[in-house]
Write an enzyme that holds these catalytic residues in place. Structure first.
Site, PDB file in Angstrom:
ATOM      1  N   GLU A 194      62.609 172.663  49.942  1.00 14.16           N
ATOM      2  CA  GLU A 194      63.017 171.255  50.067  1.00 14.16           C
ATOM      3  C   GLU A 194      64.164 171.103  51.064  1.00 14.16           C
ATOM      4  OE1 GLU A 194      63.930 169.449  46.214  1.00 14.16           O
ATOM      5  OE2 GLU A 194      62.181 170.429  45.361  1.00 14.16           O
ATOM      6  N   HIS A 216      74.872 153.425  49.544  1.00 17.00           N
ATOM      7  CA  HIS A 216      75.259 153.494  50.966  1.00 17.00           C
ATOM      8  C   HIS A 216      76.564 152.759  51.240  1.00 17.00           C
ATOM      9  CE1 HIS A 216      70.834 154.509  52.252  1.00 17.00           C
ATOM     10  NE2 HIS A 216      71.446 155.508  51.652  1.00 17.00           N
ATOM     11  N   ASP A 224      82.226 149.968  46.373  1.00 12.60           N
ATOM     12  CA  ASP A 224      82.463 148.548  46.123  1.00 12.60           C
ATOM     13  C   ASP A 224      81.226 147.734  46.502  1.00 12.60           C
ATOM     14  OD1 ASP A 224      82.463 148.635  48.868  1.00 12.60           O
ATOM     15  OD2 ASP A 224      84.630 148.448  49.072  1.00 12.60           O
ATOM     16  N   VAL A 249      62.241 164.514  44.510  1.00 10.51           N
ATOM     17  CA  VAL A 249      61.320 165.582  44.904  1.00 10.51           C
ATOM     18  C   VAL A 249      61.138 166.529  43.712  1.00 10.51           C
ATOM     19  CG1 VAL A 249      60.850 167.324  46.649  1.00 10.51           C
ATOM     20  CG2 VAL A 249      62.265 165.342  47.237  1.00 10.51           C
ATOM     21  N   HIS A 291      68.069 163.328  46.556  1.00 12.68           N
ATOM     22  CA  HIS A 291      67.082 164.275  47.090  1.00 12.68           C
ATOM     23  C   HIS A 291      66.553 165.211  46.009  1.00 12.68           C
ATOM     24  CE1 HIS A 291      67.336 163.768  51.624  1.00 12.68           C
ATOM     25  NE2 HIS A 291      68.101 162.820  51.129  1.00 12.68           N
ATOM     26  N   ASP A 292      67.389 165.543  45.042  1.00 14.37           N
ATOM     27  CA  ASP A 292      66.891 166.400  43.966  1.00 14.37           C
ATOM     28  C   ASP A 292      65.868 165.640  43.120  1.00 14.37           C
ATOM     29  OD1 ASP A 292      66.666 168.744  42.483  1.00 14.37           O
ATOM     30  OD2 ASP A 292      68.061 168.021  40.961  1.00 14.37           O
ATOM     31  N   ASP A 336      65.430 168.487  38.890  1.00 17.83           N
ATOM     32  CA  ASP A 336      65.247 169.830  38.326  1.00 17.83           C
ATOM     33  C   ASP A 336      66.034 170.889  39.091  1.00 17.83           C
ATOM     34  OD1 ASP A 336      63.897 169.947  40.703  1.00 17.83           O
ATOM     35  OD2 ASP A 336      62.148 171.002  39.895  1.00 17.83           O
ATOM     36  N   SER A 364      85.186 150.115  54.409  1.00 19.50           N
ATOM     37  CA  SER A 364      85.668 150.892  53.252  1.00 19.50           C
ATOM     38  C   SER A 364      84.685 152.030  52.959  1.00 19.50           C
ATOM     39  CB  SER A 364      85.822 149.980  52.030  1.00 19.50           C
ATOM     40  OG  SER A 364      84.604 149.305  51.763  1.00 19.50           O
TER      41      SER A 364
HETATM   42  C1  HEM Z   1      66.122 153.771  49.496  1.00 16.22           C
HETATM   43  C2  HEM Z   1      65.834 154.792  50.237  1.00 16.22           C
HETATM   44  C3  HEM Z   1      66.862 155.586  50.949  1.00 16.22           C
HETATM   45  C4  HEM Z   1      66.824 155.943  52.251  1.00 16.22           C
HETATM   46  C5  HEM Z   1      65.733 155.617  53.248  1.00 16.22           C
HETATM   47  C6  HEM Z   1      68.029 156.690  52.521  1.00 16.22           C
HETATM   48  C7  HEM Z   1      68.345 157.258  53.733  1.00 16.22           C
HETATM   49  C8  HEM Z   1      69.538 157.865  54.031  1.00 16.22           C
HETATM   50  C9  HEM Z   1      69.868 158.447  55.298  1.00 16.22           C
HETATM   51  C10 HEM Z   1      68.945 158.538  56.505  1.00 16.22           C
HETATM   52  C11 HEM Z   1      71.152 158.879  55.234  1.00 16.22           C
HETATM   53  C12 HEM Z   1      71.977 159.507  56.364  1.00 16.22           C
HETATM   54  C13 HEM Z   1      71.734 160.973  56.446  1.00 16.22           C
HETATM   55  C14 HEM Z   1      72.408 161.548  57.658  1.00 16.22           C
HETATM   56  O1  HEM Z   1      72.166 161.082  58.756  1.00 16.22           O
HETATM   57  O2  HEM Z   1      73.222 162.479  57.511  1.00 16.22           O
HETATM   58  C15 HEM Z   1      71.637 158.582  53.916  1.00 16.22           C
HETATM   59  C16 HEM Z   1      72.902 158.867  53.481  1.00 16.22           C
HETATM   60  C17 HEM Z   1      73.290 158.699  52.181  1.00 16.22           C
HETATM   61  N1  HEM Z   1      72.499 158.293  51.136  1.00 16.22           N
HETATM   62 FE1  HEM Z   1      70.676 157.464  51.265  1.00 16.22          FE
HETATM   63  N2  HEM Z   1      68.780 156.774  51.385  1.00 16.22           N
HETATM   64  C18 HEM Z   1      68.101 156.119  50.394  1.00 16.22           C
HETATM   65  C19 HEM Z   1      68.467 156.030  49.073  1.00 16.22           C
HETATM   66  C20 HEM Z   1      69.603 156.614  48.552  1.00 16.22           C
HETATM   67  C21 HEM Z   1      69.889 156.734  47.151  1.00 16.22           C
HETATM   68  C22 HEM Z   1      68.947 156.302  46.040  1.00 16.22           C
HETATM   69  C23 HEM Z   1      71.117 157.322  47.053  1.00 16.22           C
HETATM   70  C24 HEM Z   1      71.915 157.711  45.843  1.00 16.22           C
HETATM   71  C25 HEM Z   1      71.643 157.387  44.620  1.00 16.22           C
HETATM   72  C26 HEM Z   1      71.591 157.544  48.404  1.00 16.22           C
HETATM   73  C27 HEM Z   1      72.821 158.038  48.724  1.00 16.22           C
HETATM   74  C28 HEM Z   1      73.254 158.306  50.010  1.00 16.22           C
HETATM   75  C29 HEM Z   1      74.616 158.700  50.339  1.00 16.22           C
HETATM   76  C30 HEM Z   1      75.797 158.741  49.377  1.00 16.22           C
HETATM   77  C31 HEM Z   1      74.626 158.970  51.698  1.00 16.22           C
HETATM   78  C32 HEM Z   1      75.824 159.450  52.541  1.00 16.22           C
HETATM   79  C33 HEM Z   1      75.804 160.964  52.575  1.00 16.22           C
HETATM   80  C34 HEM Z   1      76.983 161.595  53.284  1.00 16.22           C
HETATM   81  O3  HEM Z   1      77.926 160.910  53.665  1.00 16.22           O
HETATM   82  O4  HEM Z   1      76.954 162.834  53.423  1.00 16.22           O
HETATM   83  N3  HEM Z   1      70.639 157.131  49.275  1.00 16.22           N
HETATM   84  N4  HEM Z   1      70.632 157.979  53.199  1.00 16.22           N
END
Ligand code: HEM
Length: 317
Positions: A75, A180, A242, A58, A54-55, A62, A237
Site C-alpha cells: 500500500e 484538510h 477549525d 484500503v 489511508h489505512d 487494519d 491557520s
Molecule cells: C475525500 C477524499 C480525499 C482526497 C481526494 C484527499 C486527498 C489528499 C491529498 C492529495 C493530499 C496531499 C498529499 C500530498 O500532496 O502530500 C491530502 C492531504 C491530507 N489529507 Fe486528504 N484526502 C481526502 C480525504 C481525507 C480524509 C478522510 C482525511 C482524514 C480523515 C484526510 C486527511 C488529510 C490530511 C491531514 C492531509 C495533510 C497531510 C500532511 O500535511 O502531511 N484526507 N489529502
C-alpha cells in the site's frame, strides 16, 4: 455523540476503552508520545491524521498501511497517492513505547487511530473517544490503494461512490474532508488540475478563486508533474483544527478539485455553507467525532482474526 450499541455489526468486537484492563495506560502513553512528536515537528500531526485515512480506506483499519514490501507492491508504494505519506516512524515509535508497557497487546491499527485522534486534539480540535480492539492485517497491496483511495481530482459523484462503497455517507465525506483544515499538499497533487491544465485544456480551473490562483502559481512550477513543493492547505491557520476549511471551500480557495467538488451537491454544499457561517465549532466537532467512529469501523479485524505483532512495519515479501 452516537455511541455504538452492542448490536451494531460494524462495531462487533470494538469498544471504547478496549485496553482498560489489558493495557490501562495505552491511551495516555499514545497522547504523551504524540505531544512530543508534534512538539518536535508540528507537520507530523496532519501526516498522522492522513495515515488513518489511508489505512482505513484500503482493506479496512487494519494497520496494513504500515507493512513493507521488498518488491514495492505494498500500500505504501501506491502511485501517486501514498508517495508523500509520512508518520511511519512515529507510529513505530509509539508502538515501541506500548511494547515496553504491555507486550503484544495493542495493535498497530489502534495506535494509528489513537494517534490521529490525538493529532486533531493537539491542533486545538476536539478530544473524543475512539473505539479500540482492532487487530492487524497481514496483506498490503498497492493495487488496493490505487482502487480505493479517491484521487484529488475526483468529482462529487466519484467521491460519494468512494465513500458509499465503504459504508460512509455524504455527511462522512463532507465532515472528514474538513481534515484538510490542517496540513500541506505537494504542488504535484493539485497544480496540473487546478492551475495549469484543467480538463486537459491547458487552462486554470475556472472555479478556483481568481485572486488566489496567482499566489499558488508563484509556488508551483508549470509543467512539473513531480513538483514536491509543499503548500499549506488552509493558509491562514494551517495547524489549527477549525472551521476555516469550510470558509475556504465556500470562497473557492481550496487546493483540490475534490474539495471544490463539495459545492456541487446540494447536501454537501449546504453543510459547507452552514459550517462556514457557524459561530461555534460545537456542531462540527460532534460531527467529526461521529464520522471518525464510522471510518474507524471500516472492515475491521477483531476477536480471533488478524494478529498483534511486535513491529508494525513488517515485510510482506
Ligand atoms: C475525500 C477524499 C480525499 C482526497 C481526494 C484527499 C486527498 C489528499 C491529498 C492529495 C493530499 C496531499 C498529499 C500530498 O500532496 O502530500 C491530502 C492531504 C491530507 N489529507 Fe486528504 N484526502 C481526502 C480525504 C481525507 C480524509 C478522510 C482525511 C482524514 C480523515 C484526510 C486527511 C488529510 C490530511 C491531514 C492531509 C495533510 C497531510 C500532511 O500535511 O502531511 N484526507 N489529502
Amino acid at each position: 455523540m452516537p455511541v455504538p450499541g452492542p448490536t451494531d455489526p460494524a462495531a462487533a468486537g470494538l469498544a471504547i476503552g478496549f485496553y482498560n484492563k489489558t493495557c490501562p495506560k495505552a491511551e495516555e502513553l499514545v497522547l504523551e508520545e504524540m505531544r512530543d512528536i508534534v512538539h518536535e515537528d508540528r507537520t507530523l500531526g496532519p501526516a498522522l491524521l492522513r495515515l488513518l485515512f489511508h489505512d482505513c480506506f484500503v482493506r479496512g483499519c487494519d494497520g496494513s498501511i504500515m507493512l513493507k514490501s521488498r518488491s514495492k507492491k505494498g500500500e505504501r508504494d501506491a502511485m501517486p497517492m501514498s508517495y508523500s505519506l509520512r508518520g511511519f516512524d512515529e507510529v513505530e515509535r509509539i508502538k515501541a513505547k506500548l511494547e515496553d508497557e504491555c507486550p503484544l497487546t495493542v495493535s498497530c491499527a489502534d495506535i494509528i487511530i489513537m494517534a490521529a485522534r490525538d493529532a486533531v486534539y493537539l491542533s486545538n480540535g476536539p478530544r473524543f473517544p475512539v473505539e479500540t480492539g482492532r487487530r492487524d492485517g497481514k496483506v498490503s497491496l498497492c493495487i488496493d490503494a490505487e482502487n480505493d483511495l479517491a484521487p484529488p481530482h475526483a468529482n462529487i459523484v466519484d467521491l460519494k461512490t468512494y465513500f458509499s462503497v465503504k459504508n460512509l455517507s455524504w455527511k462522512d465525506l463532507v465532515v472528514l474532508s474538513g481534515s484538510h483544515t490542517i496540513g500541506r499538499a505537494q504542488c504535484a497533487a493539485f497544480a496540473p488540475d487546478r492551475l495549469y491544465n484543467n480538463s486537459g485544456l491547458g487552462v486554470q480551473d475556472p472555479t478556483l478563486d481568481k485572486a488566489y490562483a496567482p499566489e499558488l502559481r508563484e509556488r508551483c512550477e508549470p509543467g512539473n508533474k513531480e513538483d514536491e513543493t509543499l503548500v499549506d492547505m488552509d493558509p491562514k491557520s494551517p495547524y489549527e483544527f477549525d472551521l476555516s476549511y469550510y470558509r475556504d471551500v465556500l470562497s473557492n480557495k481550496t487546493l483540490f478539485v475534490s474539495d471544490q467538488a463539495l459545492l456541487d451537491d446540494r447536501w454537501t454544499r449546504d453543510y459547507v455553507a452552514r459550517m462556514a457561517a457557524a459561530e461555534s465549532t460545537e456542531e462540527y466537532f460532534e460531527d467529526y467525532a461521529a464520522a471518525m467512529i464510522n471510518m474507524g469501523r471500516m472492515e475491521v479485524l477483531t476477536g480471533g482474526n488478524g494478529e498483534i505483532r511486535k513491529f508494525c512495519s513488517a515485510y510482506v515479501d
